[in-house]
Scaffold this motif. Sequence first.
Motif, PDB file in Angstrom:
ATOM      1  N   GLY A   1      44.645  64.264  32.451  1.00 38.63           N
ATOM      2  CA  GLY A   1      45.677  63.865  31.348  1.00 38.63           C
ATOM      3  C   GLY A   1      46.655  63.038  31.842  1.00 38.63           C
ATOM      4  N   GLU A   2      47.228  63.189  33.046  1.00 40.45           N
ATOM      5  CA  GLU A   2      48.141  62.220  33.446  1.00 40.45           C
ATOM      6  C   GLU A   2      47.857  60.899  33.870  1.00 40.45           C
ATOM      7  N   LEU A   3      46.286  60.992  34.110  1.00 44.63           N
ATOM      8  CA  LEU A   3      45.785  59.475  34.466  1.00 44.63           C
ATOM      9  C   LEU A   3      45.798  58.704  32.988  1.00 44.63           C
ATOM     10  N   LEU A   4      45.575  59.382  31.732  1.00 45.89           N
ATOM     11  CA  LEU A   4      45.485  58.632  30.632  1.00 45.89           C
ATOM     12  C   LEU A   4      46.579  57.548  30.410  1.00 45.89           C
ATOM     13  N   SER A   5      47.751  58.031  30.617  1.00 42.18           N
ATOM     14  CA  SER A   5      48.749  56.878  30.364  1.00 42.18           C
ATOM     15  C   SER A   5      48.760  55.670  31.156  1.00 42.18           C
ATOM     16  N   VAL A   6      48.274  56.037  32.204  1.00 41.24           N
ATOM     17  CA  VAL A   6      47.763  54.569  33.400  1.00 41.24           C
ATOM     18  C   VAL A   6      46.799  53.758  32.598  1.00 41.24           C
ATOM     19  N   ILE A   7      45.789  54.512  32.309  1.00 43.30           N
ATOM     20  CA  ILE A   7      44.451  53.515  31.687  1.00 43.30           C
ATOM     21  C   ILE A   7      45.372  52.999  30.403  1.00 43.30           C
ATOM     22  N   ASP A   8      46.047  53.578  29.409  1.00 40.11           N
ATOM     23  CA  ASP A   8      46.493  53.060  28.489  1.00 40.11           C
ATOM     24  C   ASP A   8      47.427  51.803  28.858  1.00 40.11           C
ATOM     25  N   ASN A   9      48.088  51.890  29.762  1.00 37.27           N
ATOM     26  CA  ASN A   9      49.160  50.677  30.325  1.00 37.27           C
ATOM     27  C   ASN A   9      48.321  49.543  30.578  1.00 37.27           C
ATOM     28  N   LEU A  10      47.235  49.818  31.497  1.00 36.11           N
ATOM     29  CA  LEU A  10      46.332  48.700  31.775  1.00 36.11           C
ATOM     30  C   LEU A  10      45.771  48.039  30.728  1.00 36.11           C
ATOM     31  N   GLU A  11      45.269  48.809  29.635  1.00 30.42           N
ATOM     32  CA  GLU A  11      44.614  48.091  28.399  1.00 30.42           C
ATOM     33  C   GLU A  11      45.739  47.451  27.757  1.00 30.42           C
ATOM     34  N   ARG A  12      46.886  47.962  27.680  1.00 27.08           N
ATOM     35  CA  ARG A  12      48.122  47.024  26.767  1.00 27.08           C
ATOM     36  C   ARG A  12      48.042  45.764  27.606  1.00 27.08           C
ATOM     37  N   GLY A  13      48.259  45.865  28.933  1.00 33.45           N
ATOM     38  CA  GLY A  13      48.516  44.777  29.855  1.00 33.45           C
ATOM     39  C   GLY A  13      47.428  43.633  29.587  1.00 33.45           C
ATOM     40  N   LEU A  14      46.191  44.037  29.390  1.00 30.72           N
ATOM     41  CA  LEU A  14      45.249  43.266  29.369  1.00 30.72           C
ATOM     42  C   LEU A  14      45.120  42.450  28.069  1.00 30.72           C
ATOM     43  N   ALA A  15      45.560  43.322  26.978  1.00 27.42           N
ATOM     44  CA  ALA A  15      45.740  42.688  25.674  1.00 27.42           C
ATOM     45  C   ALA A  15      46.881  41.912  25.255  1.00 27.42           C
ATOM     46  N   ALA A  16      47.706  42.007  26.269  1.00 33.74           N
ATOM     47  CA  ALA A  16      49.128  40.972  26.052  1.00 33.74           C
ATOM     48  C   ALA A  16      48.861  39.728  26.657  1.00 33.74           C
ATOM     49  N   ILE A  17      47.902  39.525  27.402  1.00 32.02           N
ATOM     50  CA  ILE A  17      47.712  38.384  28.462  1.00 32.02           C
ATOM     51  C   ILE A  17      46.884  37.483  27.557  1.00 32.02           C
ATOM     52  N   ASP A  18      47.201  36.240  27.531  1.00 30.46           N
ATOM     53  CA  ASP A  18      46.475  35.115  26.766  1.00 30.46           C
ATOM     54  C   ASP A  18      45.322  34.892  27.718  1.00 30.46           C
ATOM     55  N   PRO A  19      43.972  35.067  27.480  1.00 27.41           N
ATOM     56  CA  PRO A  19      42.995  34.492  28.326  1.00 27.41           C
ATOM     57  C   PRO A  19      42.784  33.071  28.278  1.00 27.41           C
ATOM     58  N   ASN A  20      43.437  32.395  27.526  1.00 23.01           N
ATOM     59  CA  ASN A  20      43.475  30.836  27.552  1.00 23.01           C
ATOM     60  C   ASN A  20      44.585  30.026  28.490  1.00 23.01           C
ATOM     61  N   ASP A  21      45.532  31.041  28.661  1.00 23.66           N
ATOM     62  CA  ASP A  21      46.473  30.399  29.410  1.00 23.66           C
ATOM     63  C   ASP A  21      46.161  30.569  31.014  1.00 23.66           C
ATOM     64  N   GLU A  22      46.219  29.422  31.350  1.00 19.23           N
ATOM     65  CA  GLU A  22      45.652  29.137  32.853  1.00 19.23           C
ATOM     66  C   GLU A  22      46.870  29.888  33.938  1.00 19.23           C
ATOM     67  N   SER A  23      48.089  29.841  33.381  1.00 17.59           N
ATOM     68  CA  SER A  23      49.227  30.198  34.292  1.00 17.59           C
ATOM     69  C   SER A  23      49.081  31.738  34.528  1.00 17.59           C
ATOM     70  N   THR A  24      48.468  32.536  33.553  1.00 20.45           N
ATOM     71  CA  THR A  24      48.357  34.043  33.699  1.00 20.45           C
ATOM     72  C   THR A  24      46.925  34.492  33.915  1.00 20.45           C
ATOM     73  N   LYS A  25      46.173  33.457  34.175  1.00 20.65           N
ATOM     74  CA  LYS A  25      44.705  33.904  34.447  1.00 20.65           C
ATOM     75  C   LYS A  25      44.424  34.707  35.606  1.00 20.65           C
ATOM     76  N   ALA A  26      45.091  34.314  36.759  1.00 22.08           N
ATOM     77  CA  ALA A  26      44.913  35.322  37.891  1.00 22.08           C
ATOM     78  C   ALA A  26      45.521  36.441  37.949  1.00 22.08           C
ATOM     79  N   ILE A  27      46.540  36.545  37.204  1.00 23.02           N
ATOM     80  CA  ILE A  27      47.227  37.950  36.874  1.00 23.02           C
ATOM     81  C   ILE A  27      46.091  38.857  35.952  1.00 23.02           C
TER      82      ILE A  27
END
Length: 208
Positions: free
Chosen positions: A97-123
């Motif tokens: 149950g404690e790990l779920l917040s980590v998973i949610d944060n990783l998913e939010r981070g991926l959703a917030a990054i523009d896949p077409n932005d070359e400057s954040t592609k590596a991140i």
Amino acid sequence: MTNSVDPNAEKQTQEATTNEVESVASEQAEPQNETSSDKPLELQVAELQAALAHAQQEAATEKDKALRIAAEAENVRRRSAQEVEKARNFALEKFAGELLSVIDNLERGLAAIDPNDESTKAIAEGIEMTYKGFMTTIEKFGMEAVHPEGSPFDPQLHQAMGMQESADVPANTVLQVMQKGYLLNGRLLRPAMVMVSRAPTEGVDVQA
């Protein structure tokens, strides 16, 4: 001429006669006493049968006791194993149950990054690799995501956050997953938060 009798001889003769009588009486009495002490065969058989029945009853009683003891020992072993399993599952569920917040944060981070932005592609690639490796790891321990978009609504696994009219899918279909749910070894760890469809009300006469 007068005959004289020896008193000693007469006494010896009487003693001899008495001894013979006692001897004969003793010989006759011995077989009678021996015969009277012997039990009849029927009585002996009855006593043996009674002793056998008693022994069999005691054996059955001891066997029943042994079976009850073995059954109780098995129940104790089973209860102990269940308690150990419950304690292990509780500890694992709490950790998962404690790990779920980590998973949610990783998913939010991926959703917030523009896949077409070359400057954040590596991140984005780094976060995605971390996310995939994390999901692979938790799956090894029996965790799996509940992502029911397009599936019928299941109140055992899903939590409806709202309803939306839709003519494209049957009523009570999951239209959108707002937050994934998770199972742990087949048990619900967290329900999926979903939006559920309902039949359109256009053209329906709602007047009484």
